[in-house]
Design a protein around this motif. Structure first.
Motif, PDB file in Angstrom:
ATOM      1  N   THR A 131       0.845  -1.234   0.044  1.00 46.69           N
ATOM      2  CA  THR A 131      -0.163   0.089   0.025  1.00 46.69           C
ATOM      3  C   THR A 131       0.831   1.238  -0.145  1.00 46.69           C
ATOM      4  O   THR A 131       0.562   2.410  -0.757  1.00 46.69           O
ATOM      5  N   LEU A 132       1.799   1.245   0.884  1.00 48.64           N
ATOM      6  CA  LEU A 132       2.881   2.542   0.941  1.00 48.64           C
ATOM      7  C   LEU A 132       3.538   2.514  -0.309  1.00 48.64           C
ATOM      8  O   LEU A 132       3.669   3.776  -0.976  1.00 48.64           O
ATOM      9  N   LEU A 133       4.046   1.446  -0.762  1.00 47.17           N
ATOM     10  CA  LEU A 133       4.526   1.696  -2.317  1.00 47.17           C
ATOM     11  C   LEU A 133       3.859   2.032  -3.550  1.00 47.17           C
ATOM     12  O   LEU A 133       4.366   3.057  -4.315  1.00 47.17           O
ATOM     13  N   ALA A 134       2.454   1.566  -3.324  1.00 49.13           N
ATOM     14  CA  ALA A 134       1.468   2.464  -4.345  1.00 49.13           C
ATOM     15  C   ALA A 134       1.294   3.974  -3.899  1.00 49.13           C
ATOM     16  O   ALA A 134       1.402   4.554  -5.052  1.00 49.13           O
ATOM     17  N   ALA A 135       1.269   4.140  -2.861  1.00 47.81           N
ATOM     18  CA  ALA A 135       1.311   5.612  -2.468  1.00 47.81           C
ATOM     19  C   ALA A 135       2.458   6.442  -2.799  1.00 47.81           C
ATOM     20  O   ALA A 135       2.235   7.910  -3.703  1.00 47.81           O
ATOM     21  N   VAL A 136       3.540   5.935  -2.916  1.00 41.72           N
ATOM     22  CA  VAL A 136       4.762   6.437  -3.255  1.00 41.72           C
ATOM     23  C   VAL A 136       4.768   6.602  -4.766  1.00 41.72           C
ATOM     24  O   VAL A 136       5.037   7.651  -5.299  1.00 41.72           O
ATOM     25  N   GLN A 137       4.180   5.820  -5.470  1.00 36.72           N
ATOM     26  CA  GLN A 137       4.150   5.891  -7.121  1.00 36.72           C
ATOM     27  C   GLN A 137       3.193   6.827  -7.272  1.00 36.72           C
ATOM     28  O   GLN A 137       3.518   7.544  -8.300  1.00 36.72           O
ATOM     29  N   LEU A 138       2.116   7.079  -6.817  1.00 39.10           N
ATOM     30  CA  LEU A 138       1.326   7.915  -7.056  1.00 39.10           C
ATOM     31  C   LEU A 138       1.747   9.355  -6.765  1.00 39.10           C
ATOM     32  O   LEU A 138       1.343  10.125  -7.643  1.00 39.10           O
ATOM     33  N   VAL A 139       2.361   9.436  -5.741  1.00 42.04           N
ATOM     34  CA  VAL A 139       2.979  10.787  -5.501  1.00 42.04           C
ATOM     35  C   VAL A 139       4.016  11.231  -6.362  1.00 42.04           C
ATOM     36  O   VAL A 139       3.703  12.555  -6.928  1.00 42.04           O
ATOM     37  N   LYS A 140       4.884  10.271  -6.871  1.00 39.39           N
ATOM     38  CA  LYS A 140       5.687  10.529  -7.917  1.00 39.39           C
ATOM     39  C   LYS A 140       5.279  10.743  -9.092  1.00 39.39           C
ATOM     40  O   LYS A 140       5.363  11.659  -9.932  1.00 39.39           O
ATOM     41  N   LEU A 146       8.497  12.372  -1.968  1.00 35.82           N
ATOM     42  CA  LEU A 146       8.001  11.748  -0.583  1.00 35.82           C
ATOM     43  C   LEU A 146       9.259  12.260   0.259  1.00 35.82           C
ATOM     44  O   LEU A 146      10.160  12.144   0.130  1.00 35.82           O
ATOM     45  N   TYR A 147       8.535  12.663   1.488  1.00 35.81           N
ATOM     46  CA  TYR A 147       9.180  12.976   2.541  1.00 35.81           C
ATOM     47  C   TYR A 147       9.727  11.660   3.548  1.00 35.81           C
ATOM     48  O   TYR A 147      10.969  11.370   3.774  1.00 35.81           O
ATOM     49  N   GLU A 148       8.623  10.951   3.962  1.00 37.20           N
ATOM     50  CA  GLU A 148       8.916   9.787   4.765  1.00 37.20           C
ATOM     51  C   GLU A 148       7.551   9.076   4.737  1.00 37.20           C
ATOM     52  O   GLU A 148       6.606   9.585   4.651  1.00 37.20           O
ATOM     53  N   ALA A 149       7.655   7.769   4.844  1.00 36.97           N
ATOM     54  CA  ALA A 149       6.555   7.103   5.342  1.00 36.97           C
ATOM     55  C   ALA A 149       6.499   6.622   6.790  1.00 36.97           C
ATOM     56  O   ALA A 149       7.454   6.061   6.998  1.00 36.97           O
ATOM     57  N   ARG A 162      11.643  -3.071   4.692  1.00 37.34           N
ATOM     58  CA  ARG A 162      12.958  -3.403   4.115  1.00 37.34           C
ATOM     59  C   ARG A 162      12.735  -2.960   2.557  1.00 37.34           C
ATOM     60  O   ARG A 162      13.708  -2.493   1.987  1.00 37.34           O
ATOM     61  N   LYS A 163      11.590  -3.499   1.988  1.00 33.32           N
ATOM     62  CA  LYS A 163      11.432  -2.978   0.704  1.00 33.32           C
ATOM     63  C   LYS A 163      11.571  -1.601   0.357  1.00 33.32           C
ATOM     64  O   LYS A 163      12.048  -0.894  -0.412  1.00 33.32           O
ATOM     65  N   LEU A 164      10.907  -0.781   1.464  1.00 38.57           N
ATOM     66  CA  LEU A 164      10.766   0.791   1.308  1.00 38.57           C
ATOM     67  C   LEU A 164      12.143   1.206   1.534  1.00 38.57           C
ATOM     68  O   LEU A 164      12.575   2.086   0.753  1.00 38.57           O
ATOM     69  N   GLN A 165      12.976   0.642   2.618  1.00 33.81           N
ATOM     70  CA  GLN A 165      14.239   1.241   2.685  1.00 33.81           C
ATOM     71  C   GLN A 165      15.249   0.880   1.448  1.00 33.81           C
ATOM     72  O   GLN A 165      15.933   1.851   1.115  1.00 33.81           O
ATOM     73  N   ASP A 166      15.035  -0.504   0.917  1.00 33.68           N
ATOM     74  CA  ASP A 166      15.968  -0.716  -0.239  1.00 33.68           C
ATOM     75  C   ASP A 166      15.649   0.233  -1.565  1.00 33.68           C
ATOM     76  O   ASP A 166      16.632   0.432  -2.270  1.00 33.68           O
ATOM     77  N   MET A 167      14.521   0.933  -1.497  1.00 37.98           N
ATOM     78  CA  MET A 167      13.969   1.662  -2.710  1.00 37.98           C
ATOM     79  C   MET A 167      14.365   3.113  -2.219  1.00 37.98           C
ATOM     80  O   MET A 167      13.975   4.229  -2.946  1.00 37.98           O
ATOM     81  N   GLY A 168      15.151   3.446  -1.051  1.00 33.01           N
ATOM     82  CA  GLY A 168      15.505   4.618  -0.958  1.00 33.01           C
ATOM     83  C   GLY A 168      14.712   5.516  -0.176  1.00 33.01           C
ATOM     84  O   GLY A 168      14.588   6.849  -0.119  1.00 33.01           O
ATOM     85  N   ILE A 169      13.496   4.747   0.276  1.00 30.51           N
ATOM     86  CA  ILE A 169      12.215   5.411   1.038  1.00 30.51           C
ATOM     87  C   ILE A 169      12.509   5.538   2.355  1.00 30.51           C
ATOM     88  O   ILE A 169      12.435   4.464   3.026  1.00 30.51           O
ATOM     89  N   PRO A 170      12.525   6.591   3.178  1.00 29.36           N
ATOM     90  CA  PRO A 170      12.787   6.787   4.658  1.00 29.36           C
ATOM     91  C   PRO A 170      11.548   6.277   5.292  1.00 29.36           C
ATOM     92  O   PRO A 170      10.384   6.533   4.749  1.00 29.36           O
ATOM     93  N   THR A 171      11.751   5.597   6.340  1.00 32.44           N
ATOM     94  CA  THR A 171      10.509   4.910   7.113  1.00 32.44           C
ATOM     95  C   THR A 171      10.770   5.123   8.434  1.00 32.44           C
ATOM     96  O   THR A 171      11.780   5.354   9.023  1.00 32.44           O
ATOM     97  N   PHE A 172       9.701   5.371   9.319  1.00 33.74           N
ATOM     98  CA  PHE A 172       9.832   5.663  10.638  1.00 33.74           C
ATOM     99  C   PHE A 172       8.426   4.912  11.297  1.00 33.74           C
ATOM    100  O   PHE A 172       7.298   4.919  10.748  1.00 33.74           O
ATOM    101  N   THR A 173       8.631   4.036  12.368  1.00 29.95           N
ATOM    102  CA  THR A 173       7.481   3.342  12.910  1.00 29.95           C
ATOM    103  C   THR A 173       7.764   3.759  14.424  1.00 29.95           C
ATOM    104  O   THR A 173       8.848   3.710  14.826  1.00 29.95           O
TER     105      THR A 173
END
Length: 182
Positions: A131-140, A146-149, A162-173
């Motif tokens: 879901t988050l990867l789809a949102a990133v694609q829509l943002v782009k 994207l600032y961060e997920a 891990r997928k998000l980080q491997d794609m260079g997408i900063p994440t925080f939980t």
């Protein structure tokens, strides 16, 4: 208010075999029923993002709306809704993605963002990351960045963060659960 991870984790209810056998669903409903816990979660996120350099909060359908709308209000940022297919009334962009349950589509109004916008996207949890990867694609696709997920929960064994980080997408939980953790 000081963030207490133990309190937050005890208020996230595991529901076995939902929505299908073998899945442990992490239900955040009890967290929202506790004003103290909800304040801890929101205050922690506000402290993280109050001086951050982004222009919009993007909230994921549906539980991400609960967090995103409060953050949008508190941080005085416009709110962008990322919805399940067929829920938005105007012109939309659509992006397919895989979930742990199958294939789905995420949509956003085509005029939600534009070049130069920078988006913090929020959801209740990161599982497979679809879901988050789809949102990133829509943002782009809208010309924004994207600032961060961010999410309350990470389920690291499902590989989404891990997928998000491997794609260079900063994440925080705020917290994480092992698949077998109760």
């Amino acid at each position: 208010m000081i963030f207490d991870e133990f309190t937050i984790k005890t208020l996230i209810r595991p529901v076995n075999d939902f929505p299908k056998p073998g899945v442990v669903f992490r239900d955040i409903t009890p967290l929202f029923q506790s004003p103290r816990a909800l304040r801890m979660v929101i205050d922690s996120l506000i402290q993280r993002y109050v001086e951050a350099d982004f222009t919009h909060v993007g909230a994921m359908d549906a539980r991400g709306f609960l967090i995103g709308s409060i953050l949008s209000y508190e941080l005085n940022k416009p709110l962008v809704l990322f919805r399940k297919q067929g829920k938005l009334p105007a012109d939309v962009l659509s992006q397919g993605y895989q979930t742990e349950y199958g294939e789905a589509f995420l949509e956003a109004h085509a005029d939600s963002l534009c070049e130069g916008d920078k988006v913090l996207i929020v959801d209740d949890l990161i599982a497979t990351g679809g879901t988050l990867l789809a949102a990133v694609q829509l943002v782009k696709r809208m010309g924004a960045e994207l600032y961060e997920a961010a999410a309350i929960i990470d389920l690291p064994e499902l590989g989404g963060s891990r997928k998000l980080q491997d794609m260079g997408i900063p994440t925080f939980t705020l917290t994480a659960f092992a698949l077998d953790e109760r």
